[in-house]
Design an enzyme around this catalytic site. Sequence first.
Site, PDB file in Angstrom:
ATOM      1  N   SER A 185       0.831  -1.196   0.000  1.00  0.00           N
ATOM      2  CA  SER A 185       0.000   0.000   0.000  1.00  0.00           C
ATOM      3  C   SER A 185       0.871   1.253   0.000  1.00  0.00           C
ATOM      4  CB  SER A 185      -0.912   0.012   1.225  1.00  0.00           C
ATOM      5  OG  SER A 185      -1.565   1.264   1.332  1.00  0.00           O
ATOM      6  N   ASP A 191      -4.864   3.443  -2.038  1.00  0.00           N
ATOM      7  CA  ASP A 191      -5.995   3.842  -1.204  1.00  0.00           C
ATOM      8  C   ASP A 191      -6.414   5.270  -1.519  1.00  0.00           C
ATOM      9  OD1 ASP A 191      -6.439   1.556   0.584  1.00  0.00           O
ATOM     10  OD2 ASP A 191      -4.432   1.992   1.324  1.00  0.00           O
ATOM     11  N   HIS A 204      -8.328   1.019  -4.295  1.00  0.00           N
ATOM     12  CA  HIS A 204      -9.330   0.853  -3.232  1.00  0.00           C
ATOM     13  C   HIS A 204      -9.977   2.210  -2.969  1.00  0.00           C
ATOM     14  CE1 HIS A 204      -9.935  -0.006   1.369  1.00  0.00           C
ATOM     15  NE2 HIS A 204     -11.081   0.074   0.731  1.00  0.00           N
ATOM     16  N   MET A 207     -12.159   4.517  -0.997  1.00  0.00           N
ATOM     17  CA  MET A 207     -12.823   4.775   0.287  1.00  0.00           C
ATOM     18  C   MET A 207     -13.480   6.150   0.172  1.00  0.00           C
ATOM     19  SD  MET A 207     -10.134   3.263   3.098  1.00  0.00           S
ATOM     20  CE  MET A 207      -8.615   3.484   2.183  1.00  0.00           C
ATOM     21  N   MET A 209     -11.709  -5.631   5.232  1.00  0.00           N
ATOM     22  CA  MET A 209     -10.906  -4.723   6.039  1.00  0.00           C
ATOM     23  C   MET A 209     -10.659  -5.354   7.408  1.00  0.00           C
ATOM     24  SD  MET A 209     -10.126  -2.087   4.213  1.00  0.00           S
ATOM     25  CE  MET A 209      -9.407  -1.127   5.550  1.00  0.00           C
ATOM     26  N   ASP A 212      -6.772  -6.199   4.310  1.00  0.00           N
ATOM     27  CA  ASP A 212      -6.094  -4.907   4.377  1.00  0.00           C
ATOM     28  C   ASP A 212      -6.225  -4.343   5.786  1.00  0.00           C
ATOM     29  OD1 ASP A 212      -5.081  -2.374   4.065  1.00  0.00           O
ATOM     30  OD2 ASP A 212      -6.606  -1.681   2.670  1.00  0.00           O
TER      31      ASP A 212
END
Length: 216
Positions: A7, A34, A65, A67, A136, A174
């Site tokens: 990440s 992210d 990803h 969010m 998660m 993750d």
Amino acid sequence: MNTLSPSILAADFCELGKQIKEAGDAGAEYLHIDVMDGLFVPSISYGVPVISSIRKSTDTFFDVHLMIERPRRYIREFAESGADLINFHLEAEDHVEETVEMIRKLGKKAGITIKPKTPVQAAAPYLELVDMVLVMTVEPGFGGQKLMPDCIEKVRQLRRMIRERGLETDIEVDGGITVDNVGLALEAGANVIVAGSAVFGGDVRDNVKRFLEKMR
């Protein structure tokens, strides 16, 4: 086959290109990206311009990803920026099937994500539609948290559901994953491992190699 997805949220952005290359050269096949909007999660990270920039310097698989609230609004932009897989939160989108279909029409792989308090059953209706489910193992939005052990049981339940349906859907984990606990996630059925500070904190090449040895 198990895959490591470092990440970049934990990378040194002054050295981002260099560290991405180091991770790839050491054997990391994915790069976890992210994207946080300050609404769905409290933190703000980066977006399309950063992804477009690093896409020019690497052929590594981009595991993006999202969010963010109402991710369907931005699927095209992230696809065009260089994402290979676009993963969005079930909790953030009311039109899950339509969003998955949009991702697929743009030629990308599709994933869905569940937060620690979201039951595995919430992902059940979509298992045949997606390439990956991200579980998660910390509350999304902040790096450096410790893995929540209860989430490992969710991985085990999810893998059981996938096998019963005869699917080959990837399970990604993750949050708080280290060399010392990655075996717990793999044993439960995860096959894509996200690691941030455990990769980018210190010698990137050495950290990646240590993870890959544990993941064999």
